[in-house]
Design a protein around this motif. Sequence first.
Motif, short mmCIF file in Angstrom:
data_model
loop_
_atom_site.label_atom_id
_atom_site.label_comp_id
_atom_site.label_asym_id
_atom_site.label_seq_id
_atom_site.Cartn_x
_atom_site.Cartn_y
_atom_site.Cartn_z
N GLY A 41 0.75 -1.18 0.14
CA GLY A 41 -0.05 -0.09 -0.07
C GLY A 41 0.77 1.22 0.09
O GLY A 41 0.36 2.29 0.58
N GLY A 42 1.95 1.39 -0.74
CA GLY A 42 2.73 2.49 -0.72
C GLY A 42 3.89 2.61 0.42
O GLY A 42 4.53 3.58 0.48
N ARG A 43 3.82 1.62 1.41
CA ARG A 43 4.56 1.66 2.37
C ARG A 43 5.61 0.37 2.49
O ARG A 43 5.45 -0.54 2.16
CB ARG A 43 3.88 1.35 3.91
N LEU A 44 6.80 0.98 3.09
CA LEU A 44 7.97 -0.03 2.99
C LEU A 44 7.91 -0.96 4.31
O LEU A 44 7.54 -0.33 5.22
CB LEU A 44 9.40 0.48 3.10
N VAL A 45 7.83 -2.13 4.15
CA VAL A 45 7.44 -3.03 5.21
C VAL A 45 8.48 -4.28 5.39
O VAL A 45 9.13 -4.85 4.12
CB VAL A 45 6.18 -3.78 5.19
N THR A 46 8.79 -4.85 6.55
CA THR A 46 9.45 -6.03 6.83
C THR A 46 8.51 -7.05 7.40
O THR A 46 7.88 -6.68 8.08
CB THR A 46 10.56 -5.66 7.86
N ILE A 47 8.63 -8.20 6.96
CA ILE A 47 7.58 -9.18 7.11
C ILE A 47 8.43 -10.51 7.79
O ILE A 47 9.40 -10.94 7.34
CB ILE A 47 6.93 -9.89 5.94
N ALA A 48 8.15 -11.07 8.81
CA ALA A 48 8.60 -12.61 9.34
C ALA A 48 7.41 -13.46 9.08
O ALA A 48 6.50 -13.14 9.52
CB ALA A 48 8.79 -12.41 10.73
N ILE A 49 7.90 -14.50 8.51
CA ILE A 49 6.81 -15.72 8.40
C ILE A 49 7.47 -16.91 9.23
O ILE A 49 8.77 -17.13 9.04
CB ILE A 49 6.89 -15.81 6.84
N ARG A 60 6.38 -5.18 10.13
CA ARG A 60 6.63 -3.85 10.52
C ARG A 60 6.81 -2.70 9.40
O ARG A 60 7.51 -3.03 8.41
CB ARG A 60 8.19 -3.94 11.42
N MET A 61 6.43 -1.67 9.41
CA MET A 61 6.44 -0.59 8.52
C MET A 61 7.52 0.23 8.86
O MET A 61 7.77 0.55 10.05
CB MET A 61 4.90 0.28 8.36
N ALA A 62 8.32 0.65 7.72
CA ALA A 62 9.37 1.70 7.94
C ALA A 62 8.59 2.94 8.12
O ALA A 62 7.42 3.25 7.79
CB ALA A 62 10.15 1.82 6.75
N GLY A 93 16.47 1.87 0.43
CA GLY A 93 17.11 3.14 -0.30
C GLY A 93 16.12 4.18 -0.09
O GLY A 93 16.74 5.50 -0.05
N SER A 94 14.78 4.36 0.18
CA SER A 94 14.06 5.30 0.20
C SER A 94 13.89 5.85 1.75
O SER A 94 13.73 6.87 1.99
CB SER A 94 12.43 5.05 0.11
N TYR A 95 14.51 5.04 2.71
CA TYR A 95 14.69 5.22 4.09
C TYR A 95 16.03 5.43 4.41
O TYR A 95 16.76 6.36 4.90
CB TYR A 95 13.31 4.32 4.95
N ILE A 98 17.08 -0.07 9.18
CA ILE A 98 16.49 -0.67 10.28
C ILE A 98 16.84 -1.60 10.91
O ILE A 98 17.02 -2.77 10.17
CB ILE A 98 14.74 -0.56 10.10
N ALA A 99 17.05 -2.16 12.16
CA ALA A 99 17.16 -3.19 12.96
C ALA A 99 16.31 -3.63 13.86
O ALA A 99 15.57 -2.87 14.62
CB ALA A 99 18.50 -3.01 13.85
N TYR A 100 15.92 -4.91 13.83
CA TYR A 100 14.77 -5.76 14.68
C TYR A 100 15.29 -6.78 15.27
O TYR A 100 16.18 -7.31 14.76
CB TYR A 100 13.54 -6.09 13.68
N ARG A 101 14.91 -7.34 16.28
CA ARG A 101 15.03 -8.46 17.05
C ARG A 101 14.26 -9.53 16.11
O ARG A 101 13.38 -8.94 15.51
CB ARG A 101 14.41 -8.41 18.60
#
Length: 172
Positions: A41-49, A60-62, A93-95, A98-101
């Motif tokens: 939806g136009g947002r940068l996201v990181t996904i865990a599966i 998680r959205m950037a 590149g746009s942001y 980001i570091a996550y646990r």
Amino acid sequence: EDSRPPIEIGPDSLAWKAPLPSGLSSPVLAGNRIFLTALDGGRLVTIAIDRKSGRELWRRMAPEVAIEKVHKANTPTSPSALTDKENVYVYFGSYGLIAYRHDGTEIWKKNLPTPRSLYGASTSPIAYRDLLILVIDNDANLEKSNLSRSRIIALNRSSGELAWETPRPFLR
């Protein structure tokens, strides 16, 4: 050694199937989790599966930013995540970085200037000892600002603080 990969790939050999937003990052396996980045939806996201079930564990959205322009063969989420025993690191590149646990808790984020490129960012973070190394190529090397030049940067993995930076001359 006890793996039994399918001889033929098809609907009958799927372990699971999960809908995902668009992106070109490679899925990264760490323990029982798969990490990837996408544009949702136009947002940068990181996904865990979950590796075994395909169930989404977290998304998680950037921070909301203007999305960089990319070549039609690329996406703003081409860089692949990097994991270590405890954390997952993502670059957009746009942001920036980001570091996550592994459980999705954000540790730190580092906003970086968006490189200007005909193709868009596609570099993935590299781990070396306690550093994250990132190659930032920029087609706009003729600008006066040092922030817009191609460079290699190293950040501390635990804090995201800049450890060092070196120019990467643009060759024509």
